[in-house]
Design a protein around this motif. Structure first.
Motif, PDB file in Angstrom:
ATOM      1  N   SER A 101     135.419  31.095  -8.738  1.00 43.87           N
ATOM      2  CA  SER A 101     135.411  29.920  -7.853  1.00 43.87           C
ATOM      3  C   SER A 101     136.634  29.991  -6.945  1.00 43.87           C
ATOM      4  N   VAL A 102     136.521  30.764  -5.883  1.00 42.12           N
ATOM      5  CA  VAL A 102     137.618  30.986  -4.941  1.00 42.12           C
ATOM      6  C   VAL A 102     137.626  29.856  -3.904  1.00 42.12           C
ATOM      7  N   LYS A 103     138.789  29.253  -3.682  1.00 46.77           N
ATOM      8  CA  LYS A 103     138.892  28.113  -2.778  1.00 46.77           C
ATOM      9  C   LYS A 103     139.295  28.501  -1.353  1.00 46.77           C
ATOM     10  N   ALA A 104     139.860  29.699  -1.170  1.00 41.02           N
ATOM     11  CA  ALA A 104     140.262  30.154   0.161  1.00 41.02           C
ATOM     12  C   ALA A 104     140.502  31.657   0.125  1.00 41.02           C
ATOM     13  N   VAL A 105     140.400  32.279   1.299  1.00 36.47           N
ATOM     14  CA  VAL A 105     140.664  33.718   1.451  1.00 36.47           C
ATOM     15  C   VAL A 105     141.712  33.885   2.540  1.00 36.47           C
ATOM     16  N   ILE A 106     142.725  34.704   2.268  1.00 36.29           N
ATOM     17  CA  ILE A 106     143.769  34.991   3.261  1.00 36.29           C
ATOM     18  C   ILE A 106     143.707  36.462   3.640  1.00 36.29           C
ATOM     19  N   VAL A 107     143.614  36.745   4.932  1.00 32.28           N
ATOM     20  CA  VAL A 107     143.597  38.129   5.415  1.00 32.28           C
ATOM     21  C   VAL A 107     144.408  38.246   6.701  1.00 32.28           C
ATOM     22  N   SER A 108     144.815  39.464   6.997  1.00 33.94           N
ATOM     23  CA  SER A 108     145.426  39.813   8.287  1.00 33.94           C
ATOM     24  C   SER A 108     144.545  40.891   8.908  1.00 33.94           C
ATOM     25  N   PRO A 109     143.489  40.511   9.615  1.00 32.54           N
ATOM     26  CA  PRO A 109     142.495  41.490  10.076  1.00 32.54           C
ATOM     27  C   PRO A 109     142.998  42.468  11.130  1.00 32.54           C
ATOM     28  N   THR A 110     144.038  42.080  11.871  1.00 29.39           N
ATOM     29  CA  THR A 110     144.569  42.947  12.923  1.00 29.39           C
ATOM     30  C   THR A 110     146.050  43.187  12.675  1.00 29.39           C
ATOM     31  N   VAL A 111     146.392  44.440  12.405  1.00 27.59           N
ATOM     32  CA  VAL A 111     147.769  44.865  12.114  1.00 27.59           C
ATOM     33  C   VAL A 111     148.308  44.104  10.901  1.00 27.59           C
ATOM     34  N   GLY A 112     147.848  44.493   9.728  1.00 23.18           N
ATOM     35  CA  GLY A 112     148.299  43.864   8.501  1.00 23.18           C
ATOM     36  C   GLY A 112     149.712  44.260   8.133  1.00 23.18           C
ATOM     37  N   ASN A 113     150.234  43.567   7.152  1.00 23.07           N
ATOM     38  CA  ASN A 113     151.573  43.835   6.630  1.00 23.07           C
ATOM     39  C   ASN A 113     151.457  43.910   5.112  1.00 23.07           C
ATOM     40  N   PRO A 114     151.730  45.097   4.493  1.00 25.06           N
ATOM     41  CA  PRO A 114     152.607  46.167   4.985  1.00 25.06           C
ATOM     42  C   PRO A 114     151.921  47.425   5.513  1.00 25.06           C
ATOM     43  N   LEU A 115     150.599  47.561   5.403  1.00 25.32           N
ATOM     44  CA  LEU A 115     149.947  48.825   5.770  1.00 25.32           C
ATOM     45  C   LEU A 115     149.771  49.019   7.272  1.00 25.32           C
ATOM     46  N   GLY A 116     149.725  47.925   8.027  1.00 22.55           N
ATOM     47  CA  GLY A 116     149.489  48.034   9.460  1.00 22.55           C
ATOM     48  C   GLY A 116     148.045  48.324   9.818  1.00 22.55           C
ATOM     49  N   GLU A 117     147.117  48.063   8.875  1.00 23.86           N
ATOM     50  CA  GLU A 117     145.704  48.360   9.093  1.00 23.86           C
ATOM     51  C   GLU A 117     145.048  47.319   9.989  1.00 23.86           C
ATOM     52  N   SER A 118     143.937  47.695  10.619  1.00 25.58           N
ATOM     53  CA  SER A 118     143.147  46.776  11.435  1.00 25.58           C
ATOM     54  C   SER A 118     141.665  46.972  11.139  1.00 25.58           C
ATOM     55  N   MET A 119     140.950  45.874  11.059  1.00 26.12           N
ATOM     56  CA  MET A 119     139.512  45.926  10.833  1.00 26.12           C
ATOM     57  C   MET A 119     138.787  46.106  12.158  1.00 26.12           C
ATOM     58  N   SER A 120     137.651  46.777  12.121  1.00 21.96           N
ATOM     59  CA  SER A 120     136.814  46.890  13.309  1.00 21.96           C
ATOM     60  C   SER A 120     136.159  45.546  13.595  1.00 21.96           C
ATOM     61  N   LYS A 121     135.603  45.399  14.782  1.00 20.42           N
ATOM     62  CA  LYS A 121     134.912  44.158  15.123  1.00 20.42           C
ATOM     63  C   LYS A 121     133.714  43.943  14.206  1.00 20.42           C
ATOM     64  N   GLU A 122     133.033  45.021  13.857  1.00 20.66           N
ATOM     65  CA  GLU A 122     131.879  44.915  12.963  1.00 20.66           C
ATOM     66  C   GLU A 122     132.309  44.410  11.587  1.00 20.66           C
ATOM     67  N   SER A 123     133.430  44.935  11.081  1.00 21.57           N
ATOM     68  CA  SER A 123     133.929  44.492   9.780  1.00 21.57           C
ATOM     69  C   SER A 123     134.380  43.038   9.820  1.00 21.57           C
ATOM     70  N   LYS A 124     134.974  42.638  10.928  1.00 26.56           N
ATOM     71  CA  LYS A 124     135.388  41.240  11.075  1.00 26.56           C
ATOM     72  C   LYS A 124     134.175  40.313  11.050  1.00 26.56           C
ATOM     73  N   GLN A 125     133.098  40.745  11.698  1.00 31.45           N
ATOM     74  CA  GLN A 125     131.879  39.937  11.695  1.00 31.45           C
ATOM     75  C   GLN A 125     131.285  39.868  10.291  1.00 31.45           C
ATOM     76  N   GLN A 126     131.319  40.977   9.560  1.00 35.94           N
ATOM     77  CA  GLN A 126     130.823  40.977   8.180  1.00 35.94           C
ATOM     78  C   GLN A 126     131.641  40.025   7.315  1.00 35.94           C
ATOM     79  N   LEU A 127     132.945  40.043   7.511  1.00 37.98           N
ATOM     80  CA  LEU A 127     133.825  39.150   6.766  1.00 37.98           C
ATOM     81  C   LEU A 127     133.498  37.692   7.074  1.00 37.98           C
ATOM     82  N   LEU A 128     133.335  37.388   8.346  1.00 31.76           N
ATOM     83  CA  LEU A 128     133.021  36.013   8.744  1.00 31.76           C
ATOM     84  C   LEU A 128     131.674  35.560   8.186  1.00 31.76           C
ATOM     85  N   THR A 129     130.679  36.451   8.233  1.00 34.06           N
ATOM     86  CA  THR A 129     129.354  36.121   7.700  1.00 34.06           C
ATOM     87  C   THR A 129     129.444  35.792   6.211  1.00 34.06           C
ATOM     88  N   LEU A 130     130.233  36.576   5.475  1.00 29.85           N
ATOM     89  CA  LEU A 130     130.418  36.334   4.050  1.00 29.85           C
ATOM     90  C   LEU A 130     131.082  34.979   3.815  1.00 29.85           C
TER      91      LEU A 130
END
Length: 477
Positions: A242-271
């Motif tokens: 029972s998760v109440k919230a999700v925290i992500v840094s989709p563009t330039v994360g910290n500490p890895l500096g990773e970025s999600m593609s637009k398709e992955s961002k849409q998949q995340l939002l749909t979920l």
């Protein structure tokens, strides 16, 4: 503009190498062929290849062209597949206290804090704006800001956000003292002590501190250094807990500096929409994306008010201004109420100063300059790692920002390196701080490459590399 072209091309080449389009030892397209394919000049392509070569990913062979480096694996970073852990409490760490207590001391070579470069800060313009505001209205220091923040700043942010694809009204923008304060407001609104929050791991340790303060449980979802948070595992986790919230840094994360593609961002939002769970989007580093134009946030795709977008000028203009913001989603009145209880609006003078700076249209020029500098210093950082560190280490390939994640062999304790380096006047950030499971990244650490590579900083990297090699050899023997 030409400089931007070759830096952009260099980043594309790096992405292709890391994603496996080109493998170790493989020959790359000739300079002439690539110039024709990309409709660029030969000098632009040659400069791009030289930058990638400086990074250590490719090598030039006499009269033969450019090839992917044969020891490429030492400069790649891909987190191992992990299963999401059960929700756990965040326990306090004296190591964080030690790190933060020393982070502002001038007698250390600072590689630890995620602070922007001092030599490219907008300090001069900010000072001029602040003095002008005080001169025009000397009573400004006696005026309180509106509850949700300066109208002028919210107007400037609304205009800027429109260019990112976010249509936010000025009533829906809340000014805070930074991303961390904005995220705390979201968490206080949507959670109660004992609730579960899903976050990407490795996670910025200040976010974990928020969870500790609010007495929340954390379930960590693995982050892949080239694609972002593992969405299938997140989906499985949301079904099991029972998760109440999700925290992500989709563009330039910290500490890895990773970025999600637009398709992955849409998949995340749909979920998120399917599960009806608020998504807290930390966009602190996104303006410093090496990819141009800047990737759009998840909030730009949000049509149902499920995304709570958090931004700040701490990584781009100055951390001293303490100015951040939030684009509110559903139940904005609840967030504003929490905001009124906490009283964390930044000083009115600071808000007006940032608003003035944004209105002068100097911000984008400053960002473009900063990106160029950070890219160059990133290439220098990786070159130093390749030169001074053992061959059996891995480094991240950030898509922006100014932090680098270094993974050592698992038998090496990076926390031990932290304390030993501190004795040498060098401060790094040990990896154990980036997870509720302190052993998870005990063999990793993060460094900041924003500052100029002075002789002292180069010597510090040399010392780190030699010390790590000694530890590695001791274990082997």
């Amino acid at each position: 503009m030409k400089q931007l072209l070759y830096l952009s091309l260099a980043q594309q080449i790096c992405k292709q190498i890391h994603s496996g389009v080109f493998t170790a030892g493989q020959r790359l397209p000739s300079v002439r062929v690539l110039a024709q394919q990309m409709n660029m000049s030969i000098s632009t392509v040659l400069r791009a290849y030289q930058l990638v070569e400086d990074k250590g990913l490719i090598e030039a062979r006499h009269k033969s062209g450019y090839y992917v480096s044969s020891d490429l694996i030492t400069l790649q970073m891909q987190l191992e597949e992990q299963k999401p852990i059960s929700p756990e409490w965040v326990t306090g760490s004296t190591l964080i206290v030690d790190l933060m207590a020393n982070a502002t001391k001038e007698n250390f070579l600072q590689f630890s804090t995620a602070q922007p470069a001092e030599d490219i800060a907008a300090n001069k313009e900010i000072k001029q704006n602040m003095l002008r505001i005080l001169r025009d209205n000397h009573l400004i220091l006696s005026i309180n800001s509106e509850l949700i923040g300066s109208l002028k700043l919210r107007q400037q942010l609304a205009y800027r956000l429109t260019r990112l694809g976010i249509l936010a009204s000025i009533e829906n923008i809340l000014i805070t003292t930074g991303c961390q304060s904005a995220m705390m407001l979201c968490l206080k609104t949507f959670t109660r002590p004992g609730d579960v929050v899903a976050i990407a791991t490795p996670a910025y340790y200040r976010i974990l501190q928020l969870m500790e303060v609010l007495q929340l449980k954390v379930v960590e979802i693995p982050t892949h250094s080239f694609s972002g948070i593992d969405i299938p595992l997140l989906q499985k986790t949301l079904s099991e807990w029972s998760v109440k919230a999700v925290i992500v840094s989709p563009t330039v994360g910290n500490p890895l500096g990773e970025s999600m593609s637009k398709e992955s961002k849409q998949q995340l939002l749909t979920l998120i929409e399917e599960k009806n769970i608020p998504l807290i989007e930390d966009d602190a580093f996104a303006d410093l994306s090496f990819e141009q134009p800047r990737p759009e946030p998840v909030k730009a795709l949000d049509k149902k008010g499920m995304v709570w977008y958090c931004g700040t000028v701490s990584k781009t203009i100055s951390p001293q201004l303490k100015v951040g913001w939030m684009v509110m989603g559903k139940h904005a009145d609840r967030v504003i109420y929490q905001h009124s209880l906490m009283g964390i609006t930044p000083p009115y003078l600071n808000q007006l100063t940032v608003a003035e700076y944004l209105s002068q249209d100097k911000y984008q020029k400053h960002i473009q300059h900063a990106i160029l500098i950070y890219q160059q210093r990133y290439f220098q950082a990786v070159s130093l790692v390749k030169k001074h560190f053992p061959k059996n280490i891995k480094v991240s390939s950030p898509t922006g920002g100014f932090v680098l994640w270094i993974e050592l062999p698992k038998h090496i304790n990076a926390t031990e390196i932290y304390f030993k380096a501190k004795q040498q006047g060098i401060l790094i950030t040990p990896g154990e701080l980036f997870s509720v499971q302190t052993s998870q990244y005990k063999h990793c650490f993060r460094i900041n490459f924003a500052q100029p590579w002075t002789e002292d900083r180069i010597k510090a990297m040399n010392w780190l590399g030699q010390y790590i090699e000694r530890l590695d050899n001791q274990t082997i023997s």
